[in-house]
Design a protein around this motif. Structure first.
Motif, PDB file in Angstrom:
ATOM      1  N   THR B  95       0.846  -1.198   0.000  1.00 42.99           N
ATOM      2  CA  THR B  95       0.000   0.000   0.000  1.00 42.99           C
ATOM      3  C   THR B  95       0.882   1.249   0.000  1.00 42.99           C
ATOM      4  O   THR B  95       2.079   1.182   0.308  1.00 42.99           O
ATOM      5  CB  THR B  95      -0.872   0.063   1.271  1.00 42.99           C
ATOM      6  OG1 THR B  95      -0.017   0.222   2.405  1.00 42.99           O
ATOM      7  CG2 THR B  95      -1.716  -1.194   1.451  1.00 42.99           C
ATOM      8  N   ALA B 129      -0.528  -9.426  -4.554  1.00 45.50           N
ATOM      9  CA  ALA B 129      -1.757  -9.023  -5.253  1.00 45.50           C
ATOM     10  C   ALA B 129      -2.200  -7.642  -4.778  1.00 45.50           C
ATOM     11  O   ALA B 129      -2.623  -6.799  -5.577  1.00 45.50           O
ATOM     12  CB  ALA B 129      -2.846 -10.062  -5.002  1.00 45.50           C
ATOM     13  N   MET B 130      -2.059  -7.404  -3.480  1.00 43.54           N
ATOM     14  CA  MET B 130      -2.428  -6.091  -2.928  1.00 43.54           C
ATOM     15  C   MET B 130      -1.573  -4.985  -3.553  1.00 43.54           C
ATOM     16  O   MET B 130      -2.078  -3.913  -3.907  1.00 43.54           O
ATOM     17  CB  MET B 130      -2.220  -6.102  -1.405  1.00 43.54           C
ATOM     18  CG  MET B 130      -2.580  -4.813  -0.715  1.00 43.54           C
ATOM     19  SD  MET B 130      -4.345  -4.487  -0.716  1.00 43.54           S
ATOM     20  CE  MET B 130      -4.872  -5.553   0.623  1.00 43.54           C
ATOM     21  N   VAL B 132      -0.114  -4.961  -6.499  1.00 35.61           N
ATOM     22  CA  VAL B 132      -0.497  -4.745  -7.897  1.00 35.61           C
ATOM     23  C   VAL B 132      -1.751  -3.872  -7.957  1.00 35.61           C
ATOM     24  O   VAL B 132      -1.825  -2.913  -8.733  1.00 35.61           O
ATOM     25  CB  VAL B 132      -0.734  -6.092  -8.616  1.00 35.61           C
ATOM     26  CG1 VAL B 132      -1.321  -5.866 -10.007  1.00 35.61           C
ATOM     27  CG2 VAL B 132       0.569  -6.880  -8.718  1.00 35.61           C
ATOM     28  N   GLU B 133      -2.730  -4.207  -7.129  1.00 35.17           N
ATOM     29  CA  GLU B 133      -3.982  -3.437  -7.151  1.00 35.17           C
ATOM     30  C   GLU B 133      -3.775  -1.990  -6.694  1.00 35.17           C
ATOM     31  O   GLU B 133      -4.520  -1.107  -7.088  1.00 35.17           O
ATOM     32  CB  GLU B 133      -5.035  -4.127  -6.279  1.00 35.17           C
ATOM     33  CG  GLU B 133      -5.579  -5.395  -6.909  1.00 35.17           C
ATOM     34  CD  GLU B 133      -6.199  -5.148  -8.285  1.00 35.17           C
ATOM     35  OE1 GLU B 133      -7.142  -4.352  -8.381  1.00 35.17           O
ATOM     36  OE2 GLU B 133      -5.715  -5.735  -9.275  1.00 35.17           O
ATOM     37  N   ASN B 134      -2.760  -1.745  -5.863  1.00 36.88           N
ATOM     38  CA  ASN B 134      -2.505  -0.388  -5.362  1.00 36.88           C
ATOM     39  C   ASN B 134      -1.343   0.296  -6.090  1.00 36.88           C
ATOM     40  O   ASN B 134      -0.797   1.288  -5.599  1.00 36.88           O
ATOM     41  CB  ASN B 134      -2.191  -0.436  -3.869  1.00 36.88           C
ATOM     42  CG  ASN B 134      -3.413  -0.784  -3.040  1.00 36.88           C
ATOM     43  OD1 ASN B 134      -4.516  -0.344  -3.358  1.00 36.88           O
ATOM     44  ND2 ASN B 134      -3.229  -1.575  -2.005  1.00 36.88           N
ATOM     45  N   TYR B 172      -1.099  -9.610 -16.485  1.00 39.34           N
ATOM     46  CA  TYR B 172      -1.889  -8.494 -15.940  1.00 39.34           C
ATOM     47  C   TYR B 172      -1.030  -7.598 -15.059  1.00 39.34           C
ATOM     48  O   TYR B 172      -1.074  -6.365 -15.155  1.00 39.34           O
ATOM     49  CB  TYR B 172      -3.068  -9.041 -15.124  1.00 39.34           C
ATOM     50  CG  TYR B 172      -3.814  -7.972 -14.357  1.00 39.34           C
ATOM     51  CD1 TYR B 172      -4.644  -7.081 -15.015  1.00 39.34           C
ATOM     52  CD2 TYR B 172      -3.670  -7.861 -12.971  1.00 39.34           C
ATOM     53  CE1 TYR B 172      -5.315  -6.087 -14.315  1.00 39.34           C
ATOM     54  CE2 TYR B 172      -4.337  -6.871 -12.264  1.00 39.34           C
ATOM     55  CZ  TYR B 172      -5.154  -5.992 -12.942  1.00 39.34           C
ATOM     56  OH  TYR B 172      -5.816  -5.013 -12.252  1.00 39.34           O
ATOM     57  N   ALA B 173      -0.220  -8.214 -14.199  1.00 33.58           N
ATOM     58  CA  ALA B 173       0.620  -7.421 -13.295  1.00 33.58           C
ATOM     59  C   ALA B 173       1.618  -6.571 -14.075  1.00 33.58           C
ATOM     60  O   ALA B 173       1.854  -5.397 -13.745  1.00 33.58           O
ATOM     61  CB  ALA B 173       1.359  -8.347 -12.324  1.00 33.58           C
ATOM     62  N   ARG B 176      -0.308  -3.740 -15.786  1.00 34.35           N
ATOM     63  CA  ARG B 176      -0.838  -2.848 -14.745  1.00 34.35           C
ATOM     64  C   ARG B 176       0.268  -1.971 -14.168  1.00 34.35           C
ATOM     65  O   ARG B 176       0.083  -0.769 -13.957  1.00 34.35           O
ATOM     66  CB  ARG B 176      -1.469  -3.688 -13.626  1.00 34.35           C
ATOM     67  CG  ARG B 176      -2.024  -2.896 -12.448  1.00 34.35           C
ATOM     68  CD  ARG B 176      -3.372  -2.287 -12.786  1.00 34.35           C
ATOM     69  NE  ARG B 176      -3.858  -1.481 -11.687  1.00 34.35           N
ATOM     70  CZ  ARG B 176      -4.782  -1.874 -10.818  1.00 34.35           C
ATOM     71  NH1 ARG B 176      -5.333  -3.071 -10.937  1.00 34.35           N
ATOM     72  NH2 ARG B 176      -5.180  -1.067  -9.858  1.00 34.35           N
ATOM     73  N   ALA B 180       0.539   2.071 -14.406  1.00 32.74           N
ATOM     74  CA  ALA B 180       0.556   2.816 -13.134  1.00 32.74           C
ATOM     75  C   ALA B 180       1.798   3.691 -13.024  1.00 32.74           C
ATOM     76  O   ALA B 180       1.723   4.866 -12.637  1.00 32.74           O
ATOM     77  CB  ALA B 180       0.485   1.843 -11.961  1.00 32.74           C
TER      78      ALA B 180
END
Lengths: 112, 294
Positions: B95, B129-130, B132-134, B172-173, B176, B180
């Motif tokens: 994060t 995974a967290m 990548v999403e952030n 995807y990562a 992404r 980003a």
């Protein structure tokens, strides 16, 4: 710093140095084995004594087995052995108290 | 400029002291996965001394510290920051808060040791995974963040899938992270190719990463460094074309035109921007305007 227990650092691999330290009998005793002892023995012992002095170690038995380590490696291994022998690892000291961490850093700086 | 980044185990003197002659644009002194818990103290002191005494001119220094869920990371920063690494690689960044916590502690150490505030960069390692999403919020949370770095081994473990050479599981990562990082205006580095004996595989993997938009790629083996450097360097054809674009657009401006045709294709602002990046990189690599004529 008082050496409280036996400790060691480093390895016997090429470019490294193995350092053992244990509580002394009233003075510093340093022994050295090195493949380059004839040419660099005095320089190695001088660097070991400097690190011990900067870390305020005056009473210890130190065994150094050198495998062609550069001086920066030698100094690192002696410092690590000392820190382990005083009973705490640098990492735990630093995590617990920032002042101790700085003392560890300072010890290395002065040793250099 | 960092095309290649070579991981060096933090407690291995033989690798550390030779790190500056292995051809990598940057070396990563690893205090994390390459070092057993019992040797964390030894590695930290060895890396600190290596940074202090060795000359790594021409090669950037990055230190991978231990993650913030360990008792080691502050001691790692205390030891290495006074010797001014170019970047700190922060593993398992999930994060923006993770990165900001380290950013704040780095600022404290900089203040304590008299270093310029913010002078040492931070490169979050995205391997969950967290994370990548952030990715965008991490990349844009602080000026200290200079790049994102993809770590596929831990990521695929977190995703509960198998890591393959083909890398479909990290597709995807990868995309992404590139999006980003570019949106945040920072660089982005691809995960190492871990089969050190597969010379063709690393070319394919690095070429694919470059095609996706990665700035460069990490390596765990000196064998891969030269290949990665080649893949992420502009070709002579690219350089020649870039100079033609810049010259053509200069002529267009002199003629009062906003765009111009070159080899039958319209040259506009994005093409000029790409050409300028190519020229900047070529010049940084010593591939100047004169050399393309040789």
């Amino acid at each position: 710093m008082e050496i409280l227990k036996n400790a060691s650092a480093g390895t016997l691999e090429s470019s490294d140095v193995y350092v053992e330290i244990e509580p002394g009998t009233g003075a510093l005793e340093i022994s050295l084995e090195s493949v380059v002892e004839n040419q660099f023995g005095e320089a190695i012992l001088k660097a070991v004594r400097e690190v011990l002095r900067e870390c305020q170690v005056q009473n210890a038995v130190v065994r150094v087995v050198d495998r062609g380590a550069l001086e920066c490696v030698l100094r690192a291994r002696v410092e690590t052995a000392v820190l382990r022998a005083i009973g705490e690892t640098a990492s735990l000291r630093t995590a617990a108290r920032t002042e101790d961490a700085q003392a560890v850093v300072d010890c290395g700086k002065e040793a250099g | 400029m960092r095309r290649s980044m070579l991981f060096l185990p933090g407690n291995n003197p033989n690798m550390l002291i030779n790190g500056n002659c292995l051809g990598a644009d940057a070396v990563i002194f690893d205090l994390e996965d390459a070092v057993s818990p019992a040797e964390k103290d030894a590695a930290r002191i060895l890396v600190r001394n290596t940074m202090r005494y060795m000359d790594f001119r021409g090669c950037e220094i990055i230190v991978r510290i231990n993650s913030i869920d360990t008792p080691y990371w502050k001691a790692d920063l205390d030891a290495v920051l006074p010797y001014k690494p170019n970047l700190i690689l922060l593993p398992k960044t999930g994060t923006a808060s993770d990165a900001l916590g380290v950013d704040a502690y780095m600022a404290q150490v900089e203040a304590r040791t008299g270093l310029e505030q913010g002078s040492i960069g931070l490169m979050p390692l995205i391997e969950t995974a967290m994370g990548v999403e952030n990715a965008f919020s991490i990349a844009s949370c602080s000026k200290r963040v200079k790049a994102l770095f993809l770590g596929a081994e831990d990521l695929t473990a977190d995703l509960q899938c198998k890591r393959t050479k083909e890398g479909r599981e990290i597709e995807y990562a990868r995309t992404r992270l590139v999006v980003a990082a570019r949106a945040a205006g920072v660089d982005v580095y691809d995960t190492p190719f871990t089969d050190v004996n597969d010379d063709e595989g690393v070319v394919k993997d690095a070429s694919y990463a470059k095609a996706l938009g990665f700035t460069g790629k990490a390596s765990i083996s000196p064998r891969h460094v030269e290949v990665i450097n080649q893949v992420f360097s502009p070709s002579l054809k690219d350089i020649t074309y870039a100079y033609e674009v810049v010259e053509a657009i200069a002529q267009a401006k002199a003629q009062g035109k906003g765009a111009i045709s070159l080899h039958g294709k319209m040259i506009d602002a994005p093409i000029v921007a790409r050409a300028e990046r190519t020229i900047a990189m070529a010049e940084a690599l010593g591939l100047g305007k004169e050399e393309r004529h040789e």
